[in-house]
Design an enzyme around this catalytic site. Structure first.
Site, mmCIF file in Angstrom:
data_model
loop_
_atom_site.group_PDB
_atom_site.id
_atom_site.type_symbol
_atom_site.label_atom_id
_atom_site.label_comp_id
_atom_site.label_asym_id
_atom_site.label_seq_id
_atom_site.Cartn_x
_atom_site.Cartn_y
_atom_site.Cartn_z
ATOM 1 C CE LYS A 127 -1.126 -4.064 -9.481
ATOM 2 N NZ LYS A 127 -1.326 -2.680 -9.866
ATOM 3 C CG HIS A 130 8.271 -1.792 -8.306
ATOM 4 N ND1 HIS A 130 8.601 -0.475 -8.428
ATOM 5 C CD2 HIS A 130 6.947 -1.888 -8.567
ATOM 6 C CE1 HIS A 130 7.526 0.210 -8.760
ATOM 7 N NE2 HIS A 130 6.507 -0.629 -8.842
ATOM 8 C CG HIS A 133 6.358 0.358 -4.129
ATOM 9 N ND1 HIS A 133 6.249 -0.777 -4.874
ATOM 10 C CD2 HIS A 133 5.159 0.982 -4.203
ATOM 11 C CE1 HIS A 133 5.029 -0.850 -5.370
ATOM 12 N NE2 HIS A 133 4.355 0.207 -4.984
HETATM 13 N N1 ARG Z 1 -1.208 2.166 -3.517
HETATM 14 C C1 ARG Z 1 -0.930 3.321 -4.314
HETATM 15 C C2 ARG Z 1 0.132 2.997 -5.376
HETATM 16 O O1 ARG Z 1 0.953 2.126 -5.187
HETATM 17 C C3 ARG Z 1 -0.415 4.468 -3.499
HETATM 18 C C4 ARG Z 1 -1.361 4.968 -2.457
HETATM 19 C C5 ARG Z 1 -1.166 6.398 -2.168
HETATM 20 N N2 ARG Z 1 -1.956 6.915 -1.105
HETATM 21 C C6 ARG Z 1 -3.204 7.369 -1.228
HETATM 22 N N3 ARG Z 1 -3.814 7.790 -0.143
HETATM 23 N N4 ARG Z 1 -3.816 7.433 -2.385
HETATM 24 O O2 ARG Z 1 0.122 3.649 -6.408
#
Ligand code: ARG
Length: 571
Positions: A127, A130, A133
């Site tokens: 993905k 963007h 992030h």
């Molecule tokens: N990959 C997730 C996102 O982009 C964020 C991860 C956050 N960290 C976690 N330990 N849940 O929404």
């Protein structure tokens, strides 16, 4: 560095007061109004023990300590002893200390080498990386640097979103409509187009969703064909993320993301079962959180596949066992507040009281002036494009300002990217904000370019110093009593507070505390620069003033470094 409060407490100490030095230190206040002094000592509490009116006690103390070298003036006002610091003794001390410590100035060892994990960035594979992030990435990096600067051993983790049902969709789409050549050329844009296409097609043909679920199940079972594709997506995506991390000069100690925990989950699910936490609900396995006012935490879906929360629980336990952390800090958007509360509660119910040391540090949304983003619809602004754009715009502005330097490209990069980072760290992290180019790149506002420009200005002043003058500065051979203006004193006071501000920002997980302090320092330096003629004929005065410039430059560049922003020598 002299600890002013401690020194004052030592000076005030007298057996008759019936107080330890530490008690006195804790009682010392900083008056809201500078006219009431730099420090004040209230005497109300002493009246009982000393059987004297507090005003009298204050008068006695003021009389007794008035001639100490560190004070310019000591006054009794009602029950207070108001103390005015001897400005030049203080300034000389601060400047000498900053110069002696150099790049280390601001660092402390309060963390005592204890381990803290900072988890940040954590984008989802396949993905786009963007603009949304950027917040986790930049705030997380600053929190890492704040903890590093306060003497902790920090482990930086990128919890990649490299697992989950969306990979079933991606594989289905790739097989139906994809080709390798596009993927090699523009991995994420291509993968994103598959993802968008999948959602469009699945609206017309819901059987695609079933196909995706089955494909994901095969991936989870480790089927080689699906695994191979998944690895390809991961690898290409990572290469693209790394390009952005390189631009931001950000790195990680571990990329153990969600997929890393796939083989660690069965044991943990079993543990929950043994602890009688799991209940069945419509085929799924959940932990009931109703007694705690929350919707249930779904641990296993009806088809037996794991969920995001399950992987977070497994990750927390793994990290505790592997790193024995003092704190594990998660820099993740506030939309995930409930998710964090839920899985932390499950850990608590499992008997892991250290879940309290798992700290969710949330932040608000970033939106664009043009409107919001949605990955599903493919309307998205890539972080890489934002950074490149910032660099290009900065170069334009610098050319307009007739910047004349052979390093134009390099500087435009440091300033453009620095501007984006600085803007991220300027507001309270929890606040939502709208990304605006005008605000980011303004050289005069409370921005990155403004602070960097101040640093470049200090550097430029110092290019006028002779080697002899620089040698005197480095040896501490100067006397700040040659600097008489108030602006120098205000600047020295702000520089003096840096270590304390860094600790405060770390404790509150709030880099904006340091950003704001840095803007204050830059403004204060610019006031000093305008108020005072620095390159005067009197050599002692000139060296004293240049020494303050060195201290200010060091202070600015050390703080910028903690925020993850470069300090160009010229702009
Ligand atoms: N990959 C997730 C996102 O982009 C964020 C991860 C956050 N960290 C976690 N330990 N849940 O929404």
């Amino acid at each position: 560095m002299i600890n002013l409060k401690e020194l004052i407490a030592q000076t005030i100490y007298d057996e008759a007061l019936g107080l330890e030095i530490a008690d006195i230190e804790a009682m010392i206040e900083i008056p809201g109004d500078e006219k009431m002094g730099d420090y004040a000592f209230p005497c109300f509490r002493l009246a009982k023990v000393m059987r004297k009116a507090p005003q009298m006690i204050a008068a006695d103390i003021a009389e007794r300590i008035g001639s100490a070298e560190i004070f310019e003036k000591v006054e009794q006002v009602n029950a207070y002893v108001n103390m005015f610091i001897n400005k030049s003794v203080f300034e000389t001390e601060v400047i000498r200390e900053v110069i002696a410590q150099g790049a280390e100035y601001g660092r402390t060892d309060v963390g005592n080498g204890k381990t803290v994990i900072v988890e940040y960035s954590s984008p989802n594979i396949a993905k786009p990386f963007h603009i949304g992030h950027i917040r986790s990435t930049v705030i997380g990096n600053a929190i890492y640097k704040l903890y590093d600067a306060t003497g902790y051993n920090v482990v930086r983790i990128n919890h990649l979103g490299d697992y989950g049902t969306q990979f079933g969709k991606m594989i289905v789409a790739y097989r139906k409509w994809g080709n390798e050549a596009d993927l090699v050329k523009e991995p994420i844009k291509t993968l994103l187009s598959y993802y968008t296409k999948f959602h469009e097609e699945a609206e017309k043909d819901p059987s695609l969703d079933d196909e995706a679920r089955e494909t994901f199940a095969r991936l989870e079972a480790g089927e080689p064909e699906e695994m191979q594709l998944w690895e390809k997506f991961r690898e290409y995506s990572l290469a693209e993320f790394n390009r952005v991390y390189d631009m931001l000069d950000i790195s990680f100690d571990s990329y153990a993301g969600e997929s890393f925990f796939s083989d660690k989950m069965p044991a943990i699910v079993q543990e929950m079962r043994d602890k009688e936490l799991l209940v069945e609900s419509q085929g799924a396995h959940i932990v009931d959180l109703e007694p705690y006012g929350m919707t249930p935490a779904v641990i296993l879906k009806s088809d037996g596949s794991s969920l995001y929360a399950t992987r977070d629980i497994a990750a927390a336990i793994y990290r505790k066992n592997t790193y024995d952390f003092e704190k594990c800090i998660y820099v993740v958007a506030s939309q995930q507040n409930l998710h964090f509360k839920q899985w932390k509660k499950v850990l608590d119910l499992m008997g892991y009281k250290w879940e309290e040391d798992c700290i969710h540090v949330p932040f608000g949304l970033v939106s664009l002036e043009e409107g919001t983003m949605s990955t599903r619809k493919g309307r998205v602004v890539f972080l890489e494009d934002v950074l490149n754009n910032a660099v290009a715009k900065t170069k334009e502005i610098m050319l307009e300002k007739n910047a004349d330097t052979p390093e134009l490209d390099e500087i435009a990069k440091e300033v453009g990217i620095g501007a984006v980072i600085f803007q991220e760290l300027s507001n309270n992290r929890i606040k939502d904000y709208v990304f605006s180019w005008d605000k980011v790149l303004n050289f005069d506002g409370e921005t990155g370019p403004y602070v960097q420009y101040t640093h470049a200005r200090a550097s430029s002043v110092l290019r006028n110093a002779t080697p002899e003058e620089l040698a005197r500065i480095n040896e501490g051979d100067f006397d700040a009593s040659y600097i008489t203006g108030d602006s120098a004193y205000s600047l020295a006071k702000l520089i003096y507070r840096i270590p304390e501000v860094i600790q405060d920002a770390a404790e509150k997980y709030e880099p904006s505390i340091l950003t704001r302090h840095l803007v204050d320092i830059a403004q204060s330096f610019n006031k000093f620069y305008h108020d005072e003629h620095i390159l005067v004929d009197n050599e002692d005065e000139k060296v004293a003033k240049l020494a303050l410039v060195v201290a200010a430059k060091t202070a600015i560049s050390n703080c910028l470094a903690i925020l993850g922003v470069k300090s160009p020598e010229r702009m």
